[in-house]
Design an enzyme around this catalytic site. Sequence first.
Site, PDB file in Angstrom:
ATOM      1  N   TYR A  53     -10.730  -4.614   3.548  1.00  0.00           N
ATOM      2  CA  TYR A  53      -9.784  -4.134   4.547  1.00  0.00           C
ATOM      3  C   TYR A  53     -10.572  -3.970   5.839  1.00  0.00           C
ATOM      4  O   TYR A  53     -11.395  -3.069   5.960  1.00  0.00           O
ATOM      5  CB  TYR A  53      -9.204  -2.805   4.074  1.00  0.00           C
ATOM      6  N   ASP A  56      -6.103   9.316   9.995  1.00  0.00           N
ATOM      7  CA  ASP A  56      -4.777   8.863  10.391  1.00  0.00           C
ATOM      8  C   ASP A  56      -4.314   9.479  11.697  1.00  0.00           C
ATOM      9  O   ASP A  56      -4.616  10.620  12.008  1.00  0.00           O
ATOM     10  CB  ASP A  56      -3.770   9.185   9.284  1.00  0.00           C
ATOM     11  N   GLU A 102       0.858  -1.185   0.000  1.00  0.00           N
ATOM     12  CA  GLU A 102       0.000   0.000   0.000  1.00  0.00           C
ATOM     13  C   GLU A 102       0.891   1.231   0.000  1.00  0.00           C
ATOM     14  O   GLU A 102       1.820   1.323   0.803  1.00  0.00           O
ATOM     15  CB  GLU A 102      -0.854   0.055   1.264  1.00  0.00           C
TER      16      GLU A 102
END
Lengths: 303, 280
Positions: free
Chosen positions: B181, B66, B55
Amino acid sequence: MGQILLARRMGKKRIIAETGAGQHGVATATVCALFGMPCVVYMGEVDIARQQPNVFRMKLLGAEVVPVTSGSRTLKDALNEALRDWVTNVEDTYYIIGTVAGPHPYPMMVRDFQSVIGEEARAQMLEAEGRLPDALVACLGGGSNAIGLFHPFLDDEEVRIYGVEAAGRGIETGEHAASLTAGSPGVLHGNRTYLLQDEEGQITEAHSISAGLDYPGIGPEHAWLKDVGRVEYVSATDDEALEMFELCSRLEGIIPALEPAHALVQVARIAPEMPKDGIILANLCGRGDKDIFTVAEALGVTL
Amino acid sequence: MKDASCAGRISRRFESLAREGRGGLVTFITAGDPDLDRATEILLGLPGAGADLIEIGMPFTDPMADGPSIQAAGLRALASGQTMARTLDMVRRLRRDDRDTPVILMGYYNPIYIYGNERFLGDAIEAGVDGLIVVDLPPEEDDELCLPALEAGVNFIRLATPTTDDERLPRVMRNTSGFVYYVSITGITGTKGATAEVVGQATARLRRHSKLPIAVGFGIRTPDQAAAITRIADAAVVGSAIVDRVAANLDETGVARPGLVEDVLALVAELAGGVRAARG
């Protein structure tokens, strides 16, 4: 108030919020104190430094004020950090967003709650003057006070509507927060709107003397109102706002916040061209006590 | 529509992992962190160090999902002059050496939108990109990029979280391809991980909704943790720990110290060792 009632109904136990000038932080801390709920307010480090009175108010009301040190350390970074808290603690936490930005349904929900401003102003105007105003003026950062004022008047075609963005040190300097005037369409914080960004789609830092206007985006409904031409979006610089801050204090005995001082700049521009009995309704969306230190510094006065 | 889930490097890689009887290691790096040359060297070394899928984070100024590690990595990359064109160049460079390791670009929508969706998809395919993860494009916005990507033959990989309930999952899965994911915690990257038991229940639930391979990420930092995850899922994603290793090899002024690339790849090799030994 609307959002905390919703939070209670959803059974959430903890409230978070972001704030720029601290107005929304104080409002959130107030309702949390009223309902006895723990409250965490994210605020950029830069804004904490220039809005000390509101930081102290929030603390008095029992809120925890968390300094945000990422990015430009202002409103957009506070929003990022609050979103991070929210996704981490979503089970028990409700995020009271303070502006008409963020993902759906926030822009719609905040608009509907803020519309009490316009509903009430419209009713009072009809009662006091027997007619609608000729023009509305409000300042915009994320755009919540403005949409709250504008929304109930959007269908009144005879009412001209002006939104005033912060031109900071001047649009031409690039140091401003005027996303509608000088930005371009993009996607940030879950909505598509006009943004201050570079050619790579990276968000650029906004600048305004007023912490509440220091945001590189704008509520998506304002982007639409600009594109359909219903609202005229203009801008006012730091210096122009400072001038109106002083003038309004002296002439009216009202110390306006730096945010609505931007709106007053537009009032002063259009008033001379209107008939004597014309009516301008400006939203004085905050009081200036919180800004006296910033203004004193800008004017070179030592307190 | 081409059925990207039946072709392509991603599904071939998961098929070969299944044949080997082991789970995969998905490594995340930020493009251009700490600078273009070092990031490219790391990227070129990843397959040899044992990364099964790669990734690559496309840096963004406002990475809402994040934690501090990956935020800082993105800002380092942007400060070093990283652009979308350079990120795609990194993939092109990798493809000169490696035709098999799947590459997934991960990031936020605005830099793609500004690059231009059609141009982006064309350039990404030409560069050798296999999949996209765009954190702030929910299924409600599939018309924007997801459907055009699937049409063009690029996998569109979606995140599922502990709060994605059984009612929501079918909608999240509908146009997902390549793999799913699974974000093992509610929260941002770089925080604490979930227990194997909790992840096991979650992957079992996901498998009731989808036949796609499941990669589990967020909070996996050590070879042991990666190994534990690959006993219950098809792959483990490691991001912040790798990015932290980059940061640990910078001097006070943010300049890379000698040996940065080797140190990062050594960590990847340890993680790969853990994953490869997990089911042995």
